[in-house]
Design an enzyme around this catalytic site. Structure first.
Site, PDB file in Angstrom:
ATOM      1  N   ILE A   1      10.150  -6.016  -6.997  1.00 13.31           N
ATOM      2  CA  ILE A   1      10.975  -4.827  -7.214  1.00 13.31           C
ATOM      3  C   ILE A   1      10.376  -4.226  -8.485  1.00 13.31           C
ATOM      4  O   ILE A   1      10.628  -4.680  -9.588  1.00 13.31           O
ATOM      5  CB  ILE A   1      12.466  -5.151  -7.343  1.00 13.31           C
ATOM      6  CG1 ILE A   1      12.960  -5.794  -6.046  1.00 13.31           C
ATOM      7  CG2 ILE A   1      13.240  -3.857  -7.636  1.00 13.31           C
ATOM      8  CD1 ILE A   1      14.433  -6.100  -5.995  1.00 13.31           C
ATOM      9  N   PRO A   2       9.524  -3.197  -8.303  1.00 11.64           N
ATOM     10  CA  PRO A   2       8.512  -2.799  -9.289  1.00 11.64           C
ATOM     11  C   PRO A   2       9.006  -1.994 -10.497  1.00 11.64           C
ATOM     12  O   PRO A   2       8.738  -0.799 -10.624  1.00 11.64           O
ATOM     13  CB  PRO A   2       7.548  -1.964  -8.437  1.00 11.64           C
ATOM     14  CG  PRO A   2       8.422  -1.364  -7.385  1.00 11.64           C
ATOM     15  CD  PRO A   2       9.453  -2.400  -7.078  1.00 11.64           C
ATOM     16  N   CYS A   3       9.668  -2.675 -11.432  1.00  8.27           N
ATOM     17  CA  CYS A   3      10.165  -1.982 -12.626  1.00  8.27           C
ATOM     18  C   CYS A   3       9.029  -1.439 -13.494  1.00  8.27           C
ATOM     19  O   CYS A   3       9.257  -0.548 -14.316  1.00  8.27           O
ATOM     20  CB  CYS A   3      11.093  -2.881 -13.429  1.00  8.27           C
ATOM     21  SG  CYS A   3      10.434  -4.497 -13.821  1.00  8.27           S
ATOM     22  N   HIS A   4       7.810  -1.919 -13.297  1.00  6.88           N
ATOM     23  CA  HIS A   4       6.670  -1.392 -14.055  1.00  6.88           C
ATOM     24  C   HIS A   4       6.359   0.054 -13.667  1.00  6.88           C
ATOM     25  O   HIS A   4       5.648   0.746 -14.373  1.00  6.88           O
ATOM     26  CB  HIS A   4       5.430  -2.273 -13.863  1.00  6.88           C
ATOM     27  CG  HIS A   4       4.963  -2.359 -12.454  1.00  6.88           C
ATOM     28  ND1 HIS A   4       5.547  -3.212 -11.525  1.00  6.88           N
ATOM     29  CD2 HIS A   4       3.983  -1.698 -11.793  1.00  6.88           C
ATOM     30  CE1 HIS A   4       4.936  -3.067 -10.363  1.00  6.88           C
ATOM     31  NE2 HIS A   4       3.975  -2.154 -10.496  1.00  6.88           N
ATOM     32  N   ARG A   5       6.908   0.548 -12.562  1.00  7.32           N
ATOM     33  CA  ARG A   5       6.675   1.932 -12.123  1.00  7.32           C
ATOM     34  C   ARG A   5       7.625   2.921 -12.780  1.00  7.32           C
ATOM     35  O   ARG A   5       7.545   4.116 -12.520  1.00  7.32           O
ATOM     36  CB  ARG A   5       6.803   2.019 -10.605  1.00  7.32           C
ATOM     37  CG  ARG A   5       5.747   1.211  -9.881  1.00  7.32           C
ATOM     38  CD  ARG A   5       5.898   1.277  -8.385  1.00  7.32           C
ATOM     39  NE  ARG A   5       4.967   0.330  -7.769  1.00  7.32           N
ATOM     40  CZ  ARG A   5       5.127  -0.184  -6.566  1.00  7.32           C
ATOM     41  NH1 ARG A   5       6.148   0.166  -5.812  1.00  7.32           N
ATOM     42  NH2 ARG A   5       4.233  -1.054  -6.097  1.00  7.32           N
TER      43      ARG A   5
END
Length: 162
Positions: free
Chosen positions: A123-127
């Site tokens: 769940i790509p919180c880096h985006r």
């Protein structure tokens, strides 16, 4: 309550899955320095293969995982669900994500949810970036955030250091 930990390694990344009662309770993402591979399930092996594809800059095709979303508010679940739909290499702001989750004035709350995201990378919180596009707030550090976005093919100009 049975608990298992698996660590997947690919290039410089280590993704550790923490299982409890057959569901992924949380994950941790770090640089792989000094870590060792410790797969114990077929699902762990599938995550390992996906992580290797991710690091190679390919579509990872993450396996479906049994997530444990217990303890998360309905809003946090909605935010994470919306975030999971953001395509590889695309960046969105905290405000954009708040609006998608139905609370357009809750950018700070989204920031708190990103800071405690139990499933980073998948769940790509880096985006998620600041309103101006600035690289801000990522637990493992902004260097890793840039690395991940580079692997995903994000535009180089978007990865500026502010």
């Amino acid at each position: 309550m049975s608990a298992t930990t698996e660590t997947c390694l690919a290039g410089p990344l280590a993704l550790t899955l923490h299982w409890r009662n057959g569901a992924v309770e949380n994950m941790s993402l770090s640089w792989s320095q000094g870590k060792s591979l410790s797969l114990v399930t077929e699902t762990g092996e599938a995550v390992q293969a996906a992580l290797e594809r991710y690091v190679a800059g390919e579509e990872p095709d993450w396996p479906d995982l049994p997530w444990n979303f217990g303890g998360l508010s309905d809003f946090a679940r909605k935010v994470l669900s919306e975030l999971a739909r953001v395509p590889r290499g695309q960046m969105v702001s905290y405000g954009w994500l708040a609006a998608k989750a139905g609370r357009p004035k809750a950018a700070r709350a989204v920031g708190r949810i990103m800071a405690s995201n139990p499933f980073p990378l998948l769940i790509p919180c880096h985006r998620v970036v600041g309103a101006s596009g600035a690289m801000v707030g990522f637990g493992p550090g902004l260097e890793m955030k840039r690395y991940l976005l580079t692997r995903e093919g994000a535009p180089a100009k978007a990865l500026r250091k502010d």
